[in-house]
Design an enzyme around this catalytic site. Structure first.
Site, PDB file in Angstrom:
ATOM      1  CD  GLU A 172      -2.773  -0.928   2.550  1.00 21.97           C
ATOM      2  OE1 GLU A 172      -2.835   0.126   3.199  1.00 21.97           O
ATOM      3  OE2 GLU A 172      -3.269  -1.999   2.910  1.00 21.97           O
ATOM      4  CG  ASP A 205      -3.016   8.610   8.120  1.00 14.60           C
ATOM      5  OD1 ASP A 205      -2.916   7.380   8.297  1.00 14.60           O
ATOM      6  OD2 ASP A 205      -3.339   9.112   7.034  1.00 14.60           O
TER       7      ASP A 205
END
Lengths: 258, 393
Positions: free
Chosen positions: A46, A57
């Site tokens: 990824e 995040d």
């Protein structure tokens, strides 16, 4: 056949998917890291498209986004780098990024280039299912790109079933309420959630992510899902690395404990 | 209503709900329930009671004789600066904390730039005995010390946002991350008409009391509910949304939004989103956004911390695109001069955000018969340092 589908057809256990941010630690590292990961035995790769405001995040990936942007990473640069991806690498590749940079690149142009360079799927955390179904799905399908939805412990069974219906790759199970970031061990509460979803008998395989950092958490995740995704812990390894090849091989080995 | 949000959460091309799946249950719960809750008579009663007895509403609509003389028209000031805590922000925080209680939430988080929304949130949390965390950019904490201390005095925890540019947009990111990590017991009080649907509409509804009062008060003084102009400043756009709301479908009333153009739009040191922005997605909605060609969000600049935001609410992006609202911008210099002018002519020191709205008076070619309402969104006490540093008075 799409490489993600092929992977899940061939392998149903202990799948390891590794995330890193494009252009981090150095602008030119993107392809080097992808190739080392394949050699080291990662099953899926990824690659994060850096964004100025990555709300899903935690601090580690945020910091890597900031540094990658300062290094000059853009979608154009990333696609240039990935131009040689399929000459050397046959591992499934997913791009993970937020909606805005993709919109500015142009949605169709983005999908087309993804297909050209050999990207297999997309994870766009701030793209809601309704928007996906209305405008994105048609293009993703036209360019043979798999969309990956996230679910969390708060996602209702009804919605998980709906997500399962609209998925043809795997479901990304966020391990606990929180942003990305490494944990040492999963607690009872998370394990119960893993088991609950495992017993739902979904048509798609599941990978568990957010909080996987070592062999313990990898094992805990793979007992109840087809595999796991590691991001922040790998980013930390890259940050500290003086020898990418050696450290990436050791990292993958340590996670898989073989 | 022609300019109302549609069932998918869009205003024309703008809006929506671009949030990570982890927040879906929270935002969906709000979407499904907010209209029912805020239309309940018990909710309305408590909301109105608190606005009256705690906030001090209705705020006056004051005819400003000397300012009117200067600009050769009839100028009224909607005195939101007289609200408890010194700005319109509290209208929204009262509404949202009542909503949070109804949803059974025990904790409140908020983002703040200049600190006005943070103070308004800390205030209602004290009022309701709820735990309060306010995220504020590290840079803003330094330049807005008095508001940081006010929040702490009110019992709130102020957490510095240390990521990115360390200002309002990063405080918003941190608040969203906190909400992702605490979805069950926490409500996020967003301070402007931004964020995923239903926030822009919800905040607009809570602020719409401003235009509701203007209509009544103008009728008493001018025998008409409709002024020729309503003027308000826009950062995210909550005071403007409230001041415009009941006039949106009345095209005879000209609506003017004033953005901050900092050191001038040509310098790039500006926060004028309708001039420098293009469609994009940030903080949960599609709207006009200041960004690079590559889609990275650009840090805006304005002397006013409250207008220093790279986007505008999706309702304003729509009102701009349809032409319903005329957008002006005012530079730091123009705003500061307008702030001093109001202080000298009417004895009212406005917030520097608000001073941008006042600066539009010189740009509108007003006629003697024109009735103009300016939304005086906040008072200038918090900006004394900036006035002092600027020095030209």
């Amino acid at each position: 056949m799409n490489r993600i589908n092929k992977l899940f057809q061939e392998k149903t256990k202990d799948i390891l998917s590794v995330y890193y941010t494009a252009g981090y630690p150095n602008l030119g590292d993107t392809m080097t890291i992808a190739n080392h990961l394949e050699e080291a035995g990662a099953d899926m790769i990824e690659i994060g498209i850096p964004f100025s405001d990555p709300v899903a995040d935690g601090p580690t990936i945020q910091e890597s986004n900031t540094i990658a942007l300062n290094n000059g990473m853009t979608l154009k640069v990333l696609f240039d780098q990935l131009g040689e991806l399929r000459q050397t690498n046959s591992t499934p590749v997913i791009l993970m990024g937020y909606v805005n940079p993709i919109l500015q690149y142009g949605l169709e142009a983005f999908c087309k280039t993804c297909q050209q360079v050999g990207v297999d799927g997309l994870i766009i955390p701030d793209l809601p299912m309704a928007e996906y179904l209305n405008t994105y799905r048609e293009l993703f399908e036209a360019y043979d790109l798999r969309n990956v939805f996230l679910i969390s412990p708060q996602t209702s069974d009804e919605r998980i079933t709906e997500i399962d219906t609209h998925t043809d790759s795997f479901i990304y199970m966020v391990s606990s309420a929180g942003t990305t970031g490494a944990k040492d061990i999963f607690e009872e509460k998370q394990l119960n959630y893993f088991k609950r979803i495992n017993s739902m008998d979904l048509k798609n395989p599941r990978l568990i992510g957010f909080g996987i950092s070592n062999n313990t958490t990898f094992q805990q995740a793979t007992e109840n899902a087809q595999g796991a995704i590691i991001g922040s812990a790998f980013i930390k390894t890259l940050t500290d690395s003086k020898d990418l090849k050696l450290d990436i091989h050791q990292f993958v080995k340590k996670i898989k404990n073989n | 209503m022609k300019y109302a949000v549609d069932e998918n959460g869009y205003y024309g091309n703008f809006g929506g709900s671009y949030i990570p799946e982890m927040l879906y249950p929270n935002v969906e719960e709000l979407r499904v329930r907010y209209l029912d809750i805020i239309n309940e008579s018990s909710f309305q009663k408590e909301f109105e009671y608190l606005l009256k007895q705690y906030v001090g509403r209705p705020t006056p609509l004051y005819f400003a004789p000397r300012l009117s003389e200067k600009y050769k028209s009839k100028i009224y000031l909607k005195r939101e600066d007289l609200c408890h805590t010194g700005a319109h922000k509290v209208n929204n925080t009262i509404g949202q904390i009542l909503l949070a209680k109804e949803l059974g939430k025990q904790k409140i988080i908020a983002e703040t730039g200049a600190g006005q929304h943070g103070v308004a949130t800390a205030t209602v949390c004290a009022l309701m005995g709820m735990e309060c965390i306010v995220y504020m950019g590290e840079v803003d904490i330094e330049r807005q010390r008095p508001n940081v201390e006010r929040m702490k005095l009110l019992g709130a925890k102020v957490v510095p946002a240390t990521s990115g540019s360390k200002t309002l947009k990063d405080a918003t990111n941190e608040a969203m991350r906190h909400w992702i990590s605490h979805p069950e017991d926490t409500h996020y009080i967003i301070g402007s008409v931004v964020g995923p649907h239903p926030y822009p509409d919800m905040v607009t509804q809570f602020q719409s009391v401003i235009s509701e009062e203007i209509m009544k008060q103008l009728e008493e003084q001018e025998d008409t509910q409709n002024p020729d102009y309503v003027i308000a400043c826009v950062g995210g756009g909550s005071n403007a949304a409230g001041a415009f709301y009941h006039y949106l479908n009345n095209e005879e009333v000209k609506l003017v939004a004033v953005e901050a153009s900092g050191k001038g739009n040509a310098t790039g040191q500006s926060a004028a989103t309708t001039v420098l922005g293009k469609p994009g997605v940030l903080h949960g909605s599609k709207t006009l956004l200041m960004q690079t060609d590559d889609g990275q969000v650009v840090e805006p600049y304005s002397i006013s911390a409250g207008l220093d935001y790279p986007g505008i609410g999706p309702i304003h992006a729509h009102l701009f695109e349809t032409g319903r609202v005329h957008f002006e911008s005012a530079t730091d210099q123009e705003a500061m001069e307008a702030g001093v002018e109001l202080s000298r002519l009417e004895g009212i020191i406005p917030a520097i955000e608000t001073a941008h709205a006042l600066a539009a008076l010189a740009k509108l070619n007003l006629k003697k018969s024109d009735v103009v309402v300016i939304n005086l969104s906040g008072r200038g006490d918090k900006d004394l340092d900036t006035y002092i540093k600027w020095g030209e008075y």
